[in-house]
Design a protein around this motif. Structure first.
Motif, mmCIF file in Angstrom:
data_model
loop_
_atom_site.group_PDB
_atom_site.id
_atom_site.type_symbol
_atom_site.label_atom_id
_atom_site.label_comp_id
_atom_site.label_asym_id
_atom_site.label_seq_id
_atom_site.Cartn_x
_atom_site.Cartn_y
_atom_site.Cartn_z
ATOM 1 N N SER A 1 28.160 -3.182 26.144
ATOM 2 C CA SER A 1 27.311 -2.336 26.975
ATOM 3 C C SER A 1 26.717 -3.148 28.108
ATOM 4 N N ARG A 2 26.217 -2.447 29.104
ATOM 5 C CA ARG A 2 25.535 -3.114 30.201
ATOM 6 C C ARG A 2 24.228 -3.751 29.728
ATOM 7 N N GLY A 3 23.577 -3.115 28.761
ATOM 8 C CA GLY A 3 22.342 -3.675 28.220
ATOM 9 C C GLY A 3 22.567 -5.030 27.574
ATOM 10 N N CYS A 4 23.626 -5.149 26.763
ATOM 11 C CA CYS A 4 23.949 -6.433 26.135
ATOM 12 C C CYS A 4 24.318 -7.470 27.187
ATOM 13 N N GLN A 5 24.999 -7.026 28.228
ATOM 14 C CA GLN A 5 25.397 -7.950 29.285
ATOM 15 C C GLN A 5 24.165 -8.505 29.998
ATOM 16 N N ALA A 6 23.206 -7.631 30.296
ATOM 17 C CA ALA A 6 21.993 -8.071 30.989
ATOM 18 C C ALA A 6 21.183 -9.029 30.131
ATOM 19 N N LEU A 7 21.065 -8.728 28.839
ATOM 20 C CA LEU A 7 20.293 -9.591 27.949
ATOM 21 C C LEU A 7 20.950 -10.956 27.791
ATOM 22 N N ASP A 8 22.269 -10.969 27.595
ATOM 23 C CA ASP A 8 22.953 -12.246 27.400
ATOM 24 C C ASP A 8 22.943 -13.079 28.680
ATOM 25 N N TRP A 9 23.000 -12.405 29.827
ATOM 26 C CA TRP A 9 22.924 -13.128 31.098
ATOM 27 C C TRP A 9 21.586 -13.839 31.223
ATOM 28 N N ARG A 10 20.527 -13.149 30.852
ATOM 29 C CA ARG A 10 19.190 -13.714 31.002
ATOM 30 C C ARG A 10 18.946 -14.859 30.021
ATOM 31 N N VAL A 11 19.469 -14.722 28.816
ATOM 32 C CA VAL A 11 19.185 -15.705 27.773
ATOM 33 C C VAL A 11 20.133 -16.907 27.827
ATOM 34 N N LYS A 12 21.428 -16.675 28.088
ATOM 35 C CA LYS A 12 22.402 -17.753 27.910
ATOM 36 C C LYS A 12 23.447 -17.836 29.004
ATOM 37 N N HIS A 13 24.094 -16.717 29.314
ATOM 38 C CA HIS A 13 25.287 -16.776 30.151
ATOM 39 C C HIS A 13 24.984 -17.214 31.586
ATOM 40 N N LYS A 14 23.749 -17.050 32.014
ATOM 41 C CA LYS A 14 23.352 -17.503 33.349
ATOM 42 C C LYS A 14 23.646 -18.990 33.522
ATOM 43 N N MET A 15 23.488 -19.756 32.440
ATOM 44 C CA MET A 15 23.695 -21.203 32.498
ATOM 45 C C MET A 15 25.162 -21.592 32.318
ATOM 46 N N GLU A 16 25.984 -20.658 31.861
ATOM 47 C CA GLU A 16 27.364 -20.986 31.519
ATOM 48 C C GLU A 16 28.391 -20.463 32.510
ATOM 49 N N CYS A 17 28.020 -19.410 33.236
ATOM 50 C CA CYS A 17 28.983 -18.763 34.112
ATOM 51 C C CYS A 17 29.210 -19.589 35.380
ATOM 52 N N ALA A 18 30.289 -19.300 36.083
ATOM 53 C CA ALA A 18 30.731 -20.128 37.201
ATOM 54 C C ALA A 18 30.075 -19.851 38.554
ATOM 55 N N PRO A 19 29.556 -18.636 38.820
ATOM 56 C CA PRO A 19 29.257 -18.271 40.215
ATOM 57 C C PRO A 19 28.067 -19.003 40.812
ATOM 58 N N LEU A 20 28.210 -20.291 41.094
ATOM 59 C CA LEU A 20 27.141 -21.050 41.719
ATOM 60 C C LEU A 20 26.859 -20.539 43.128
ATOM 61 N N ASP A 21 27.907 -20.037 43.816
ATOM 62 C CA ASP A 21 27.705 -19.557 45.178
ATOM 63 C C ASP A 21 26.770 -18.372 45.234
ATOM 64 N N LEU A 22 26.700 -17.589 44.129
ATOM 65 C CA LEU A 22 25.771 -16.456 44.086
ATOM 66 C C LEU A 22 24.344 -16.926 44.191
ATOM 67 N N TRP A 23 24.006 -18.014 43.470
ATOM 68 C CA TRP A 23 22.637 -18.510 43.491
ATOM 69 C C TRP A 23 22.309 -19.181 44.820
ATOM 70 N N VAL A 24 23.292 -19.877 45.395
ATOM 71 C CA VAL A 24 23.055 -20.496 46.696
ATOM 72 C C VAL A 24 22.788 -19.434 47.748
ATOM 73 N N GLY A 25 23.608 -18.359 47.714
ATOM 74 C CA GLY A 25 23.410 -17.279 48.669
ATOM 75 C C GLY A 25 22.102 -16.554 48.461
ATOM 76 N N ALA A 26 21.728 -16.368 47.185
ATOM 77 C CA ALA A 26 20.476 -15.681 46.885
ATOM 78 C C ALA A 26 19.290 -16.490 47.366
ATOM 79 N N ALA A 27 19.352 -17.818 47.178
ATOM 80 C CA ALA A 27 18.250 -18.659 47.624
ATOM 81 C C ALA A 27 18.138 -18.642 49.141
ATOM 82 N N ALA A 28 19.293 -18.541 49.821
ATOM 83 C CA ALA A 28 19.288 -18.567 51.280
ATOM 84 C C ALA A 28 18.629 -17.339 51.873
ATOM 85 N N ILE A 29 18.820 -16.180 51.216
ATOM 86 C CA ILE A 29 18.248 -14.953 51.758
ATOM 87 C C ILE A 29 16.947 -14.575 51.077
ATOM 88 N N GLY A 30 16.494 -15.394 50.119
ATOM 89 C CA GLY A 30 15.202 -15.164 49.487
ATOM 90 C C GLY A 30 15.186 -14.054 48.459
#
Length: 332
Positions: free
Chosen positions: A286-315
């Motif tokens: 489910s999307r709910g499980c995906q959101a929870l796991d992203w917040r707790v663990k998968h955020k640190m394991e997934c590959a998309p570093l460019d997402l965070w760089v872009g997010a930081a650039a636009i605030g």
């Protein structure tokens, strides 16, 4: 001689005290057992009383008592699962206990590979406005679990999820929020979806604060992750997770478990769950499980570093990044 005289007196007193139980009226014993079944912290607390004498065993298994059994009394574990545990849950179901309908329904649907009976039991609980049962049925409808891909019914899933969310189920609130944001099975409404996500996060925060206070007061049932309190997995989800982790049942080739550690749901057919579209290493029911796991663990394991760089650039804030990541990861 004095020592020998004391022993018969002690045995006599014990016999009299035990016999006093038989002198109590049934109404009083029922009242005590009903209170015990609803407040016991685990099944053992309840059964240890029932084995005290035949009368307590007989009255303790009466429908008047079993209909009030609480979630912890029904929290059988995968390790101790047996025919006796199955019979106990069936007795509670026959007594009209809706929590038992939900628990046994989940076990039959996912663990005992009897989806028809399992869904029927969960539906009995859902009719009585049992929020977890409504949410579980919505997940089944979203995925077409127990059937083929063509058995997916997004509108039915949204309707069940909305009813569960109305009753205050946090997972349903989060799931419905993401459905509204994505326009998944319902007309897209980003503002309403974000409102529901904020409401779910607020309720989750309140639960985390309660967990934190319990942890500080010495509650050993709670754990910490990265210094933050994590609530114990719900009993039925713990059962599912332990059931498959123990190797009692081996999933068919190609089937996967939901990657959120607090879920425990397995696929019922190949490629049933959505996979992370970036790393492809995790999958969610489910999307709910995906959101929870992203917040707790998968955020640190997934590959998309460019997402965070872009997010930081636009605030963009952390909450917005989470929402974007969930939306981007949702494999339609």
């Amino acid at each position: 001689m004095t020592h020998l005289n004391k022993k018969p007196r002690l045995e006599k007193n014990l016999t009299v005290n035990v016999n006093h139980i038989d002198d109590l009226p049934d109404d009083l014993v029922f009242s005590i057992l009903r209170k015990l079944s609803s407040s016991a912290s685990c099944p053992a607390d309840f059964f240890n009383v029932l084995i005290t004498c035949k009368r307590l065993n007989r009255l303790g298994l009466h429908p008047l008592v079993l209909s009030r059994a609480g979630t912890q009394t029904l929290a059988v574990t995968a390790e101790k699962w047996s025919d006796s545990a199955h019979r106990f849950l069936k007795l509670c179901v026959n007594a009209g206990n809706i929590d038992a309908c939900y628990v046994l329904g989940m076990i039959r649907f996912y663990c005992l590979q009897n989806p028809v009976s399992g869904a029927s039991l969960m539906a009995r609980a859902a009719i009585k406005s049992h929020a977890p049962a409504l949410y579980s049925l919505s997940v089944i409808q979203f995925n077409g679990s127990g059937g083929t891909k063509s058995d997916k019914n997004l509108r039915a899933g949204v309707a069940l999820c909305a009813r569960s969310a109305y009753l205050g189920h946090v997972d349903a609130l989060r799931e419905l929020g993401h459905c509204l944001q994505d326009g998944y099975g319902v007309p897209r409404d980003v503002a309403e979806g974000r409102r529901l996500l904020i409401q779910a996060n607020a309720r989750e925060l309140a639960g985390s604060l309660r967990s934190y206070l319990s942890l500080k007061s010495g509650d050993e049932t709670l754990t910490e992750l990265n210094g933050l309190p994590v609530q114990e997995i719900r009993p039925v989800n713990r059962f599912l997770k332990d059931w498959f982790d123990s190797g009692r049942v081996v999933l068919a080739e190609g089937l996967r478990m939901c990657s959120h550690g607090g879920c425990g749901r397995p696929e019922t057919r190949s490629h049933e769950f959505r996979r992370c579209s970036v790393c492809g290493k995790v999958n969610y029911c489910s999307r709910g499980c995906q959101a929870l796991d992203w917040r707790v663990k998968h955020k640190m394991e997934c590959a998309p570093l460019d997402l965070w760089v872009g997010a930081a650039a636009i605030g963009v804030g952390d909450e917005d990044v989470d929402a974007v990541e969930v939306e981007n990861h949702a494999a339609r």
